[in-house]
Design an enzyme around this catalytic site. Structure first.
Site, PDB file in Angstrom:
ATOM      1  N   SER A  66       0.798  -1.230   0.000  1.00  0.00           N
ATOM      2  CA  SER A  66       0.000   0.000   0.000  1.00  0.00           C
ATOM      3  C   SER A  66       0.831   1.282   0.000  1.00  0.00           C
ATOM      4  CB  SER A  66      -0.965   0.018   1.186  1.00  0.00           C
ATOM      5  OG  SER A  66      -0.267   0.188   2.396  1.00  0.00           O
ATOM      6  N   LYS A 103       0.229   4.620   6.716  1.00  0.00           N
ATOM      7  CA  LYS A 103      -0.419   5.424   5.681  1.00  0.00           C
ATOM      8  C   LYS A 103       0.010   6.882   5.810  1.00  0.00           C
ATOM      9  CE  LYS A 103      -3.196   2.189   3.997  1.00  0.00           C
ATOM     10  NZ  LYS A 103      -2.402   1.042   4.383  1.00  0.00           N
TER      11      LYS A 103
END
Length: 148
Positions: A66, A103
């Site tokens: 990710s 993230k």
């Protein structure tokens, strides 16, 4: 911790023996080759360059894809500093409803952003339990599988 971006149980403390490694004065071209000169500038300890707050800093291994557009790949070491105040655009380690993830923090839109177009942002409604575990100021990417 299913679907987490970490290998469970692989926290690596930064305390302990200090290791000084040589740093050469000349830079290495990442474009066209340049003549290399072997002049030692100094010895450096990576703790001096990476760890500002030793008592609140740890490493954890990334898992998944990710964050690949930021150069964070599966198996890379993430340096996490729990003492840094997370701000807009920081790469963070966050616990979202008990699940850890790495993230980009988007405070303006209250979401966590992946760095891979294949993944969707994690929206953070007010009722969602979010804990920022720390900021990732640096990471170590391996070009050869560890251990070598």
């Amino acid at each position: 911790m299913a679907n987490s971006d970490f290998y469970p149980g692989r926290l690596i403390p930064t305390r302990g023996r200090r290791l000084r490694l040589p740093l050469f004065r000349d830079k290495v071209s990442a474009g066209f080759p340049s003549p290399a000169e072997e002049y030692l500038e100094q010895n450096i300890d990576l703790n001096d360059h990476l760890v500002s707050h030793p008592s609140s800093t740890f490493f954890v291994r990334a898992c998944g894809d990710s964050m690949i557009e930021l150069g964070i790949f599966d198996g890379d070491l993430l340096l996490v500093d729990r003492s840094l105040q997370a701000k807009q655009g920081d790469v963070v380690i966050a616990a979202v409803d008990g699940q850890l993830t790495c993230k980009i923090l988007d405070l303006k839109h209250r979401q966590l952003l992946p760095a891979n177009a294949k993944h969707k942002p994690i929206k953070l409604p007010e009722e969602m339990d979010l804990v920022i575990e720390g900021v990732v100021p640096a990471h170590i990417h391996y070009h050869r599988h560890w251990p070598w």
